[in-house]
Design a protein around this motif. Structure first.
Motif, PDB file in Angstrom:
ATOM      1  N   ARG A  97     -11.138 -59.850  55.597  1.00  0.00           N
ATOM      2  CA  ARG A  97     -10.618 -60.279  57.032  1.00  0.00           C
ATOM      3  C   ARG A  97      -9.144 -61.149  56.897  1.00  0.00           C
ATOM      4  N   GLY A  98      -8.630 -61.115  55.819  1.00  0.00           N
ATOM      5  CA  GLY A  98      -7.095 -61.666  55.659  1.00  0.00           C
ATOM      6  C   GLY A  98      -7.162 -62.947  55.572  1.00  0.00           C
ATOM      7  N   MET A  99      -8.153 -63.615  55.246  1.00  0.00           N
ATOM      8  CA  MET A  99      -8.107 -65.189  55.285  1.00  0.00           C
ATOM      9  C   MET A  99      -7.388 -65.768  54.352  1.00  0.00           C
ATOM     10  N   ARG A 100      -6.751 -66.904  54.338  1.00  0.00           N
ATOM     11  CA  ARG A 100      -5.814 -67.609  53.515  1.00  0.00           C
ATOM     12  C   ARG A 100      -6.878 -68.356  52.638  1.00  0.00           C
ATOM     13  N   TYR A 101      -6.438 -68.451  51.649  1.00  0.00           N
ATOM     14  CA  TYR A 101      -7.043 -69.451  50.460  1.00  0.00           C
ATOM     15  C   TYR A 101      -8.510 -68.500  50.112  1.00  0.00           C
ATOM     16  N   ALA A 102      -8.458 -67.471  50.163  1.00  0.00           N
ATOM     17  CA  ALA A 102     -10.006 -66.871  49.879  1.00  0.00           C
ATOM     18  C   ALA A 102     -10.454 -67.282  48.594  1.00  0.00           C
ATOM     19  N   TRP A 103      -9.531 -67.773  47.632  1.00  0.00           N
ATOM     20  CA  TRP A 103     -10.001 -68.113  46.251  1.00  0.00           C
ATOM     21  C   TRP A 103     -10.893 -69.271  46.420  1.00  0.00           C
ATOM     22  N   LEU A 104     -10.866 -70.086  47.308  1.00  0.00           N
ATOM     23  CA  LEU A 104     -11.832 -71.230  47.389  1.00  0.00           C
ATOM     24  C   LEU A 104     -13.280 -70.645  47.342  1.00  0.00           C
ATOM     25  N   SER A 105     -13.577 -69.390  47.821  1.00  0.00           N
ATOM     26  CA  SER A 105     -14.959 -68.924  47.615  1.00  0.00           C
ATOM     27  C   SER A 105     -15.767 -69.040  46.231  1.00  0.00           C
ATOM     28  N   TRP A 106     -14.654 -69.221  45.174  1.00  0.00           N
ATOM     29  CA  TRP A 106     -15.303 -69.388  43.744  1.00  0.00           C
ATOM     30  C   TRP A 106     -15.566 -70.843  43.446  1.00  0.00           C
ATOM     31  N   LEU A 107     -15.134 -71.868  44.385  1.00  0.00           N
ATOM     32  CA  LEU A 107     -15.486 -73.314  44.110  1.00  0.00           C
ATOM     33  C   LEU A 107     -16.567 -73.701  44.747  1.00  0.00           C
ATOM     34  N   PRO A 108     -17.480 -74.741  44.176  1.00  0.00           N
ATOM     35  CA  PRO A 108     -18.441 -75.493  45.114  1.00  0.00           C
ATOM     36  C   PRO A 108     -17.638 -76.220  46.213  1.00  0.00           C
ATOM     37  N   VAL A 109     -18.421 -76.217  47.274  1.00  0.00           N
ATOM     38  CA  VAL A 109     -17.860 -76.876  48.693  1.00  0.00           C
ATOM     39  C   VAL A 109     -16.682 -76.022  49.366  1.00  0.00           C
ATOM     40  N   GLY A 110     -15.917 -75.440  48.398  1.00  0.00           N
ATOM     41  CA  GLY A 110     -14.893 -74.508  49.056  1.00  0.00           C
ATOM     42  C   GLY A 110     -15.762 -73.103  49.395  1.00  0.00           C
ATOM     43  N   ASN A 111     -16.646 -72.790  49.089  1.00  0.00           N
ATOM     44  CA  ASN A 111     -17.589 -71.385  49.411  1.00  0.00           C
ATOM     45  C   ASN A 111     -17.844 -71.945  50.907  1.00  0.00           C
ATOM     46  N   GLU A 112     -18.580 -73.028  50.975  1.00  0.00           N
ATOM     47  CA  GLU A 112     -19.009 -73.315  52.363  1.00  0.00           C
ATOM     48  C   GLU A 112     -17.903 -73.414  53.467  1.00  0.00           C
ATOM     49  N   TYR A 113     -16.672 -73.993  53.190  1.00  0.00           N
ATOM     50  CA  TYR A 113     -15.947 -74.090  53.857  1.00  0.00           C
ATOM     51  C   TYR A 113     -15.313 -72.543  54.396  1.00  0.00           C
ATOM     52  N   ILE A 114     -15.115 -71.754  53.221  1.00  0.00           N
ATOM     53  CA  ILE A 114     -14.701 -70.442  53.644  1.00  0.00           C
ATOM     54  C   ILE A 114     -15.553 -69.569  54.761  1.00  0.00           C
ATOM     55  N   LEU A 115     -16.874 -69.738  54.504  1.00  0.00           N
ATOM     56  CA  LEU A 115     -18.012 -69.324  55.241  1.00  0.00           C
ATOM     57  C   LEU A 115     -17.997 -70.070  56.735  1.00  0.00           C
ATOM     58  N   GLY A 116     -17.870 -71.318  56.972  1.00  0.00           N
ATOM     59  CA  GLY A 116     -17.592 -71.970  58.036  1.00  0.00           C
ATOM     60  C   GLY A 116     -16.576 -71.558  58.939  1.00  0.00           C
ATOM     61  N   LYS A 117     -15.415 -71.457  58.058  1.00  0.00           N
ATOM     62  CA  LYS A 117     -14.053 -71.098  58.690  1.00  0.00           C
ATOM     63  C   LYS A 117     -14.364 -69.798  59.359  1.00  0.00           C
ATOM     64  N   MET A 118     -14.788 -69.022  58.535  1.00  0.00           N
ATOM     65  CA  MET A 118     -15.089 -67.557  59.012  1.00  0.00           C
ATOM     66  C   MET A 118     -15.853 -67.450  60.347  1.00  0.00           C
ATOM     67  N   SER A 119     -16.961 -68.150  60.097  1.00  0.00           N
ATOM     68  CA  SER A 119     -17.698 -68.107  61.281  1.00  0.00           C
ATOM     69  C   SER A 119     -17.117 -68.783  62.724  1.00  0.00           C
ATOM     70  N   ASP A 120     -16.280 -69.744  62.528  1.00  0.00           N
ATOM     71  CA  ASP A 120     -15.466 -70.234  63.635  1.00  0.00           C
ATOM     72  C   ASP A 120     -14.475 -69.394  63.980  1.00  0.00           C
ATOM     73  N   ASP A 121     -13.961 -68.692  63.213  1.00  0.00           N
ATOM     74  CA  ASP A 121     -12.760 -67.567  63.567  1.00  0.00           C
ATOM     75  C   ASP A 121     -13.366 -66.470  64.651  1.00  0.00           C
ATOM     76  N   ILE A 122     -14.804 -66.173  64.074  1.00  0.00           N
ATOM     77  CA  ILE A 122     -15.313 -64.957  64.540  1.00  0.00           C
ATOM     78  C   ILE A 122     -15.778 -65.512  66.178  1.00  0.00           C
ATOM     79  N   ALA A 123     -16.239 -66.766  66.367  1.00  0.00           N
ATOM     80  CA  ALA A 123     -16.653 -67.365  67.306  1.00  0.00           C
ATOM     81  C   ALA A 123     -15.363 -67.351  68.409  1.00  0.00           C
ATOM     82  N   SER A 124     -14.243 -67.502  67.755  1.00  0.00           N
ATOM     83  CA  SER A 124     -12.852 -67.779  68.870  1.00  0.00           C
ATOM     84  C   SER A 124     -12.356 -66.297  69.244  1.00  0.00           C
ATOM     85  N   GLU A 125     -13.216 -65.430  68.662  1.00  0.00           N
ATOM     86  CA  GLU A 125     -12.731 -63.981  68.882  1.00  0.00           C
ATOM     87  C   GLU A 125     -13.549 -63.132  70.067  1.00  0.00           C
ATOM     88  N   GLU A 126     -14.611 -63.973  70.343  1.00  0.00           N
ATOM     89  CA  GLU A 126     -15.643 -63.349  71.189  1.00  0.00           C
ATOM     90  C   GLU A 126     -15.692 -64.400  72.559  1.00  0.00           C
TER      91      GLU A 126
END
Length: 233
Positions: free
Chosen positions: A43-72
């Motif tokens: 998806r070209g998200m910045r800081y994708a490497w946060l996916s490997w960190l505890p809590v950072g993973n949830e941040y990336i998934l939450g941000k991804m969901s919010d980005d998808i919501a803003s596209e529709e």
């Protein structure tokens, strides 16, 4: 001698069980992190490497969901998605605290069990009920808070991941969200969709009926969107 053999066997058994649980936990963590990382990179998200960190993973998934919501439609960002990484962080803190309290209580429990083995049944009962000592009560309170937090994290995570699942596997989005929240299977679902082509919903012009999904993204917004075959409405 029999008591020492029994104690040694119990310790070895507990060690083997702990290693098995640790291996499974690490495998689940790696698969979840890799799946999230792949989705974020595609998806070209910045800081994708946060996916490997505890809590950072949830941040990336939450941000991804919010980005998808803003596209529709109605193109709204939902700032409450931040509750997902925040609650996950608090849950992690409580889980670590509970583990530390349990480890600190181990020496006392070993002494009580040794006394129980040496002096008889009454002391065995005391050893069993020693969990309700000051340290045991502390662990009980922490574990209850951790359980409540885990439920909140599962519910919020399922709501957010439902939108992500709809983008990659629309027909399986609801079962994925429900099973992921109840049985803790989001890690495997995220891993499954990691390389899938995103699908974009196209809504009927009259506003009625379910959307049609296509791999063709809208050029601008859904108010001036193109049809799945590439033509503008």
């Amino acid at each position: 001698m029999d008591y020492l053999s029994f104690l040694l066997g119990a310790v070895i058994g507990l060690l083997v069980f702990s290693l098995i649980v640790l291996g499974i936990s690490v495998t689940i963590y790696v698969l979840n992190a890799f799946g999230t990382y792949r989705l974020a990179k595609r998806r070209g998200m910045r800081y994708a490497w946060l996916s490997w960190l505890p809590v950072g993973n949830e941040y990336i998934l939450g941000k991804m969901s919010d980005d998808i919501a803003s596209e529709e439609p109605p193109y709204l960002r939902r700032s409450w998605w931040m509750a997902y990484p925040i609650l996950s962080g608090v849950y992690l803190l409580f889980a670590i605290t509970g583990s530390v309290l349990a480890l600190l209580a181990v020496p006392e429990y070993i002494v009580r069990i040794q006394d129980a083995a040496a002096y008889g049944t009454e002391e065995i009962l005391d050893a069993v009920f020693s969990i309700f000592s000051t340290g045991g009560i502390g662990m009980l309170i922490v574990s209850q808070f951790a359980n409540l937090l885990s439920i909140a994290v599962a519910v919020i995570g399922s709501i957010l991941l439902y939108r992500i699942y709809k983008r990659y596997m629309p027909n399986a989005a609801l079962p994925f969200a429900i099973c992921g929240g109840i049985f803790g299977l989001h890690w495997i679902f995220v891993f499954i969709i990691r390389n899938r082509q995103p699908l974009y919903p196209y809504y009927p012009q009259d506003g009625y009926g379910p959307p049609v999904y296509s791999t063709i993204p809208p050029r601008e917004t859904y108010s001036n969107q193109q049809t799945p075959d590439g033509r503008e409405r």
